[in-house]
Design a protein around this motif. Structure first.
Motif, short mmCIF file in Angstrom:
data_model
loop_
_atom_site.label_atom_id
_atom_site.label_comp_id
_atom_site.label_asym_id
_atom_site.label_seq_id
_atom_site.Cartn_x
_atom_site.Cartn_y
_atom_site.Cartn_z
N GLN A 40 10.53 6.49 -11.16
CA GLN A 40 9.87 6.06 -12.40
C GLN A 40 10.74 5.06 -13.15
O GLN A 40 10.26 4.06 -13.66
N ASN A 47 2.27 7.30 -6.98
CA ASN A 47 2.51 8.56 -7.65
C ASN A 47 3.98 8.93 -7.42
O ASN A 47 4.40 9.11 -6.27
N GLU A 49 5.82 11.63 -7.67
CA GLU A 49 6.14 12.84 -6.92
C GLU A 49 5.82 12.67 -5.44
O GLU A 49 6.62 13.05 -4.57
N ASP A 50 4.67 12.08 -5.13
CA ASP A 50 4.31 11.85 -3.73
C ASP A 50 5.29 10.89 -3.07
O ASP A 50 5.73 11.11 -1.94
N GLU A 51 5.64 9.83 -3.77
CA GLU A 51 6.57 8.84 -3.22
C GLU A 51 7.97 9.43 -3.06
O GLU A 51 8.68 9.12 -2.12
#
Length: 160
Positions: A40, A47, A49-51
């Motif tokens: 971030q 996304n 969390e997915d990444e």
């Protein structure tokens, strides 16, 4: 009311519990959260969390391959990598870590991110170095072509 104080240790334990195993190496919820925050801060697309999970899995696979090839990262290489990465933000590595700390990101997250990338560079070099045969004559030919003045080109359509 008595269960609330008891819930905090359980949450802390869950934070460091393995969420996924890659080649017998655990990825914890804490690592995923840290990497997501890091992504971030870097303004990475997708996304977080997915990444983060995807990147951590790739890191574990890359580290496994480096270990298989016997490739290790020296402390000097890691320090140079951290410095190079932080310089992109016009900061020293120490200043970069301080700024990450303000966003709730541990210095180890930054260190692990850079180390995985540097290890992978070394793996790729070890794997493909020497597989592309380039002779001295090829180098000389390329230098001559680059230094040679370009000939004037006139199209027939321009003459008409």
């Amino acid at each position: 009311m008595l269960t609330a104080p008891l819930a905090a240790p359980v949450l802390a334990q869950d934070l460091f519990a393995p969420r996924l195993y890659v080649n017998d190496r655990a990825i914890t919820e804490y690592e995923i959260q840290q990497r997501a925050r890091f992504l971030q801060v870097l303004r990475a697309p997708g996304n977080p969390e997915d990444e983060a999970l995807k990147a951590l899995v790739e890191d574990r696979l890359r580290q496994t391959e480096a270990k298989r090839l016997g490739i290790k990262l020296s402390e000097a290489d890691l320090t140079a990598g951290l410095t190079e990465f932080a310089a992109r933000a016009n900061l020293t590595a120490e200043q970069f870590v301080v700024e990450l700390g303000k966003a709730g990101i541990e210095g180890e997250t930054f260190r692990d991110f850079v180390a995985a990338g540097l290890l992978w560079r070394q793996v790729v070099r070890a794997r493909f170095l020497g597989q592309v045969p380039i002779s001295e004559a090829d180098v000389d030919k390329a230098l001559e072509a680059a230094a040679r003045p370009k000939a004037l080109q006139v199209l027939v359509s321009e003459l008409v």
